[in-house]
Design a protein around this motif. Structure first.
Motif, mmCIF file in Angstrom:
data_model
loop_
_atom_site.group_PDB
_atom_site.id
_atom_site.type_symbol
_atom_site.label_atom_id
_atom_site.label_comp_id
_atom_site.label_asym_id
_atom_site.label_seq_id
_atom_site.Cartn_x
_atom_site.Cartn_y
_atom_site.Cartn_z
ATOM 1 N N PHE A 9 41.989 31.326 29.400
ATOM 2 C CA PHE A 9 41.801 32.650 29.705
ATOM 3 C C PHE A 9 41.932 33.406 28.311
ATOM 4 O O PHE A 9 40.935 34.473 28.095
ATOM 5 C CB PHE A 9 42.732 33.373 30.690
ATOM 6 C CG PHE A 9 42.624 34.613 31.172
ATOM 7 C CD1 PHE A 9 41.295 35.003 32.149
ATOM 8 C CD2 PHE A 9 43.218 35.713 30.653
ATOM 9 C CE1 PHE A 9 41.339 36.170 32.472
ATOM 10 C CE2 PHE A 9 43.213 36.776 30.884
ATOM 11 C CZ PHE A 9 42.256 37.299 31.944
ATOM 12 N N VAL A 32 39.198 41.723 29.899
ATOM 13 C CA VAL A 32 39.781 41.178 30.946
ATOM 14 C C VAL A 32 38.945 41.297 32.163
ATOM 15 O O VAL A 32 38.652 40.279 32.728
ATOM 16 C CB VAL A 32 41.174 41.608 31.223
ATOM 17 C CG1 VAL A 32 41.769 41.216 32.717
ATOM 18 C CG2 VAL A 32 42.188 41.239 30.371
ATOM 19 N N ASP A 33 38.313 42.742 32.268
ATOM 20 C CA ASP A 33 37.489 42.894 33.409
ATOM 21 C C ASP A 33 36.241 41.908 33.387
ATOM 22 O O ASP A 33 35.757 41.389 34.150
ATOM 23 C CB ASP A 33 37.022 44.244 33.432
ATOM 24 C CG ASP A 33 38.252 45.102 33.890
ATOM 25 O OD1 ASP A 33 39.191 44.659 34.580
ATOM 26 O OD2 ASP A 33 38.200 46.513 33.615
ATOM 27 N N CYS A 35 35.854 39.275 31.722
ATOM 28 C CA CYS A 35 36.203 37.781 32.109
ATOM 29 C C CYS A 35 36.437 37.597 33.612
ATOM 30 O O CYS A 35 35.846 36.534 33.931
ATOM 31 C CB CYS A 35 37.495 37.364 31.249
ATOM 32 S SG CYS A 35 37.788 35.711 31.453
ATOM 33 N N LEU A 36 36.873 38.604 34.168
ATOM 34 C CA LEU A 36 37.221 38.419 35.503
ATOM 35 C C LEU A 36 35.782 38.257 36.570
ATOM 36 O O LEU A 36 35.696 37.458 37.426
ATOM 37 C CB LEU A 36 38.178 39.380 36.319
ATOM 38 C CG LEU A 36 39.609 39.422 35.809
ATOM 39 C CD1 LEU A 36 40.237 40.603 36.262
ATOM 40 C CD2 LEU A 36 40.403 38.036 36.122
ATOM 41 N N ASP A 37 34.733 39.291 35.660
ATOM 42 C CA ASP A 37 33.548 39.034 36.427
ATOM 43 C C ASP A 37 32.970 37.765 36.450
ATOM 44 O O ASP A 37 31.947 37.571 37.316
ATOM 45 C CB ASP A 37 32.577 40.257 35.673
ATOM 46 C CG ASP A 37 33.227 41.665 36.219
ATOM 47 O OD1 ASP A 37 33.779 41.763 37.166
ATOM 48 O OD2 ASP A 37 32.780 42.536 35.277
ATOM 49 N N MET A 39 34.360 34.867 36.765
ATOM 50 C CA MET A 39 35.165 33.912 37.425
ATOM 51 C C MET A 39 35.042 33.771 38.847
ATOM 52 O O MET A 39 34.707 34.753 39.561
ATOM 53 C CB MET A 39 36.697 34.026 37.151
ATOM 54 C CG MET A 39 37.140 34.029 35.672
ATOM 55 S SD MET A 39 38.785 34.627 35.441
ATOM 56 C CE MET A 39 39.742 33.557 36.215
ATOM 57 N N GLU A 43 38.404 29.781 40.659
ATOM 58 C CA GLU A 43 38.828 29.518 39.345
ATOM 59 C C GLU A 43 39.904 30.666 39.079
ATOM 60 O O GLU A 43 41.002 30.662 38.433
ATOM 61 C CB GLU A 43 37.791 29.898 38.294
ATOM 62 C CG GLU A 43 36.877 29.080 38.113
ATOM 63 C CD GLU A 43 35.511 29.309 37.291
ATOM 64 O OE1 GLU A 43 34.695 28.600 36.991
ATOM 65 O OE2 GLU A 43 35.153 30.582 37.411
ATOM 66 N N LEU A 44 39.961 31.908 39.804
ATOM 67 C CA LEU A 44 40.903 33.046 39.560
ATOM 68 C C LEU A 44 42.225 32.461 40.321
ATOM 69 O O LEU A 44 43.285 32.736 39.613
ATOM 70 C CB LEU A 44 40.447 34.344 40.452
ATOM 71 C CG LEU A 44 41.365 35.569 40.243
ATOM 72 C CD1 LEU A 44 41.533 35.875 38.753
ATOM 73 C CD2 LEU A 44 40.810 36.898 41.022
#
Length: 591
Positions: A9, A32-33, A35-37, A39, A43-44
């Motif tokens: 991450f 971070v946002d 990267c989260l988009d 996943m 995975e999260l």
């Protein structure tokens, strides 16, 4: 399916691996946002599970409560899921403000006595004064801090601000030895912190209070009110990013607030600069550092450059940061132009020591990198004019193509004017004059101290080292051991690398060399008389200089000079047994 780990991450967020991750909160959250988009839910889940596995036992309860809060479950630390709880919290906050006022009115007090374990002579780690709290004042102050945090969580902004105002205004009565020692009968919030009596993270409490101030204030009032809380709370480490990490939501209207915050801080720095002295007995918010942080939060380099032009006179570090950002963005030509603009616009004496010089050095690096020799010549001269140091002289001497023809006369005028000023010897200017070949002047005006002790406050050590290096007549690239030590005594950072080229351009005349060697030998003889048997810490230094004298004599044709000199002083001070091993570092033939 990929298994998302903590390391994966962070690699994804930073784009640079693990080391040296430095970014402001806005950049961090944006990455971070992003990267989260990318996943998936699985995975999260894997990432959160991996994070949970790493938590210490003390942090697991808080983690579960926060996790439950996102599922809509009751969060026991957020005092406020219904009206009754909110009303109760407001009631407690009001009562606590009254309690803090009663403390200030003198209804209760702390007691103090001298600590028998404290020893001022040995700089003891123990506190000098021990405080006792029979009436529970400190517990109430800690409870007030807890209530303030709960009010911020419950979005009770006014109650949180009332609590920080009451805490900042508190003056706790104290009796006993503290009064005799300090002359004060009360402890302010600053004194409570200084004596480690507040067992809460005060910086965090203040940051949360600033968040509440931000949320309850009109946008135009926010900068002054936030700074006022920082000032009254006597903190100097709380930054805007600390405030941004508080509360449950991002700061609203932040894009509109940021330029207002920058303007306010710049004006605050201006006001401080107008004061003849802005020394404060208590910790104060660092307006210049807050300004640098605020400008760094601007998302575009153009905004940072604009801020540097607007506020550079108040804080030239803004120019330096923008130049470094342009270079990092692989735009060296624009970085060079902006650095040279800063050197034109900002006087050398503005800002913290060395900032303008750093900009000049950066301009030199960029001019060399872009192959602009004319710019390099000019920027090297600017660097020397800003700070006429030996290192800047050597850079100018060797890297400018116009030094001998156009710049050396200006350099000479600068150091000669400085050397004419009355007062203590200017060791830096004497060094520059010697590097420029003014051996006779420096010998007469630098190596002229009669007292054999106290050399650390004169040019003597530095001057002797420089004259010994200038007088050596051997292989300049392979100096003997004692002469190599002379570079550290000379104290010129770049001199050792520059020495072979320098000595070929600045040969010392033979008559001056002989006069210098005789003066050095006489001075060292007097120094040893004053040191031997009294100041053992200087035995090694004396051996260094004696051996270097011998090495110079040998390079000029006196065979065996080093052993002869070392043996003569060994015989003279044989009773000083600690001197013998120092001499043995340079010879195996002591008699």
């Amino acid at each position: 399916m990929r298994f998302i780990t903590y390391e994966f991450f962070w690699k994804t967020v930073s784009g640079t691996g693990f080391g040296g991750i430095e970014m402001n909160l806005s950049d961090f959250l944006r990455k971070v946002d992003s990267c989260l988009d990318q996943m998936s839910a699985s995975e999260l889940k894997a990432f959160i599970h991996d994070e949970a596995r790493r938590l210490s036992e003390a942090k697991r309860r808080v983690f579960l409560e926060r996790l439950g809060g996102y599922l809509g479950e009751e969060n026991i630390d957020r005092a406020a899921s219904d009206k009754n709880a909110v009303h109760e919290l407001q009631k407690q906050a009001d009562q606590m403000c009254s309690t803090l006022q009663q403390i200030a009115d003198g209804d209760r007090h702390l007691e103090s006595e001298y600590n028998p374990e404290y020893d001022d002579w040995y700089a003891s780690d123990e506190p000098e004064i021990i405080f006792s709290d029979p009436s529970g004042i400190l517990n109430d102050i800690e409870r007030a801090c807890d209530l303030l945090l709960q009010c911020v969580d419950a979005e009770l902004w006014k109650d949180a601000v009332n609590l920080i105002d009451a805490l900042d205004a508190i003056a706790v009565p104290v009796s006993g030895d503290y009064v005799d020692s300090m002359g004060d009968t009360e402890l302010t919030i600053e004194a409570l912190n200084e004596n480690n009596l507040i067992r809460k993270d005060w910086d965090h409490v203040v940051a949360e209070a600033c968040y509440a101030v931000y949320r309850m204030s009109e946008i135009g009032q926010r900068p002054e009110k936030i700074y006022d809380v920082l000032k009254k709370s006597c903190v100097d480490r709380v930054m805007l990013e600390d405030i941004m990490q508080c509360g449950n939501e991002d700061l609203p209207e932040f894009a509109a607030f940021l330029p207002l915050w920058q303007e306010f801080l710049a004006q605050t720095v201006r006001d401080q600069q107008k004061e003849k002295s802005h020394f404060y007995w208590s910790p104060q918010p660092n307006a210049a550092r807050l300004l640098e942080e605020a400008v760094a939060m601007s998302p575009h380099i153009g905004e940072k450059m604009s801020a540097a032009r607007k506020f550079g006179l108040q804080d030239p570090k803004l120019y330096l940061a923008a130049v470094e950002q342009l270079e990092e963005d692989n735009n060296p030509h624009k970085a060079l132009d902006f650095a040279e603009e800063a050197l034109q616009e900002i006087p050398a004496e503005v800002g913290p020591a060395g900032v303008i010089e750093k900009i000049a050095h950066k301009a030199c690096e960029l001019a060399e990198k872009t192959g602009k020799q004319k710019n390099l010549n000019d920027d090297l001269m600017r660097a020397f004019c800003i700070h006429p140091s030996p290192d800047n002289y050597l850079r100018l001497m060797f890297d400018s193509t116009e030094f001998e023809k156009m710049q050396r006369s200006k350099v000479k005028a600068i150091y000669e004017e400085r050397l004419r000023r009355p007062g203590r010897q200017d060791s830096e200017m004497l060094t520059v004059a010697l590097l420029d070949g003014e051996y006779a002047y420096v010998l007469g005006n630098g190596l002229n101290v009669k007292e054999p002790l106290g050399w650390s406050y004169t040019f003597m050590k530095k001057g002797i080292a420089l004259f010994l290096l200038a007088s050596y007549d051997g292989n300049y690239r392979q100096l003997p051991p004692a002469l190599r030590r002379m570079f550290s005594y000379a104290g010129v950072q770049s001199f050792e690398d520059a020495y072979p080229r320098w000595i070929e351009k600045r040969l010392i005349p033979g008559d001056i060399r002989e006069e210098a060697m005789k003066r050095i030998e006489d001075a060292m003889d007097e120094r040893l008389k004053a040191i031997m048997g009294k100041h053992r810490d200087y035995y090694g230094e004396c051996a260094d200089f004696l051996a270097a004298i011998g090495e110079v004599r040998e390079s000029n044709g006196e065979n065996g000079a080093k052993d002869r000199i070392l043996n003569a002083y060994h015989a003279k001070y044989k009773r000083c047994s600690a001197f013998t091993p120092e001499l043995k570092r340079y010879t195996s033939h002591l008699q």
